[in-house]
Enzyme design. Structure first.
Site, PDB file in Angstrom:
ATOM      1  N   CYS A 251       0.874  -1.267   0.047  1.00  0.00           N
ATOM      2  CA  CYS A 251       0.167  -0.074  -0.042  1.00  0.00           C
ATOM      3  C   CYS A 251       0.948   1.270   0.138  1.00  0.00           C
ATOM      4  O   CYS A 251       1.969   1.204  -0.786  1.00  0.00           O
ATOM      5  CB  CYS A 251      -1.065  -0.129   1.218  1.00  0.00           C
ATOM      6  SG  CYS A 251      -0.243  -0.175   2.893  1.00  0.00           S
TER       7      CYS A 251
ATOM      8  N   ARG B  63      -2.234  -0.897   5.383  1.00  0.00           N
ATOM      9  CA  ARG B  63      -3.391  -1.476   4.674  1.00  0.00           C
ATOM     10  C   ARG B  63      -3.029  -2.890   3.966  1.00  0.00           C
ATOM     11  O   ARG B  63      -3.661  -3.650   3.997  1.00  0.00           O
ATOM     12  CB  ARG B  63      -3.932  -0.392   3.596  1.00  0.00           C
ATOM     13  CG  ARG B  63      -4.631   0.867   4.219  1.00  0.00           C
ATOM     14  CD  ARG B  63      -4.989   1.770   2.904  1.00  0.00           C
ATOM     15  NE  ARG B  63      -3.966   2.379   2.427  1.00  0.00           N
ATOM     16  CZ  ARG B  63      -3.751   3.356   1.362  1.00  0.00           C
ATOM     17  NH1 ARG B  63      -4.999   3.662   0.753  1.00  0.00           N
ATOM     18  NH2 ARG B  63      -2.572   4.018   1.115  1.00  0.00           N
TER      19      ARG B  63
END
Length: 277
Positions: free
Chosen positions: A235, A240
């Site tokens: 990410c 994430r």
């Protein structure tokens, strides 16, 4: 829970409500500031500041063993204690799961639905964050089986047996944003060549809970991300993508998943690497 591969790593709000007074349980709230939950903290929660406690000044995740030991000790956490993690940003708890597994902590659970579901259900909240007597936590050396470095990412481009999975927003993937804002100066935006884009938020229901096993399986299989392949998620700074590692490995049971925690923050600064838009 929905036939997940490892349902034991999730707890629902009812379970947590019934265990708030468990002396062997530590609830960890993770955010950029305690203010989003002002007067709304889950009782018994300790607070970890993403910028001050988990990231270095250059936005890399702090993977120093001593720093993690100090954070866990300060939080009154012992090596055998159960931890339940949650945050305001979708997926924060699952990222913390990956991070703590990296340092060898065994008993970690993610609050399914997080703070959002807890408050909607009218469960007890408090204005106070908890403090506990410090402990002497002993972390393990980093488990390199849970992460992948940029050299292996480079070697994996165009490898049919591997998937480089970009879980950022479509604006980041297209190069319209860099670390959640338009690129400035020498900042290089875009994505790793050949990477497949599946935003991490697509794995969640509107109430913040994880989608069912079948829904998650369809989401990834329809994008060519199948359990026979080795999957490297990335990410912007590794959070994430750590969340996505959790979804693939613990909810779907994918055997070969690693998090590229250097992510775009590192890749965009490397000399002589290709970038696509």
């Amino acid at each position: 829970m929905n036939n997940y591969a490892h349902p034991e790593v999730l707890v629902d709000t009812q379970w947590l409500a019934e265990h708030l007074d468990d002396p062997n349980l530590r609830i960890v709230e993770v955010d950029m500031s305690p203010e989003p939950y002002q007067n709304n903290h889950i009782p018994g929660a300790v607070f970890w500041n993403i910028f001050a406690d988990l990231l270095l000044p250059d936005m890399r995740i702090n993977l120093n063993v001593s720093a993690m030991e100090k954070l866990l000790s300060r939080s009154g956490i012992t090596n055998d204690m159960n931890i339940v993690a949650y945050g305001s940003y979708p997926g924060t708890g699952a990222w913390i799961f990956w991070l703590l597994k990296l340092f060898g902590h065994q008993n970690i659970k993610v609050l399914n639905g997080g703070h959002q579901k807890w408050v909607v259900e009218g469960r007890p909240v408090t204005a106070e964050l908890s403090k506990f007597p410090p402990t002497q936590y002993h972390a393990q050396p980093l488990d390199d089986h849970l992460r992948v470095l940029h050299k292996e990412i480079q070697e994996s481009i165009d490898d049919p047996g591997r998937v480089i999975l970009d879980v950022r927003t479509i604006e980041e993937y297209r190069g319209e944003q860099f670390l959640m804002k338009p690129p400035e100066g020498k900042e290089r935006a875009g994505h790793i060549p050949g990477s497949i884009h599946v935003e991490h938020l697509l794995t969640l229901n509107e109430d913040g809970t994880f989608k069912s096993f079948d829904e998650l399986k369809t989401l990834y299989h329809s994008n060519g991300i199948t359990p026979d392949k080795e999957v490297f998620s990335y990410c912007a700074i590794g959070g994430r993508s750590g969340y996505t590692w959790f979804v693939l490995k613990y909810l779907l049971g994918y055997p070969k998943v690693r998090n590229y925690d250097g992510s775009w923050n590192e890749w965009s600064c490397l000399p002589n690497v290709a970038i696509e838009k």
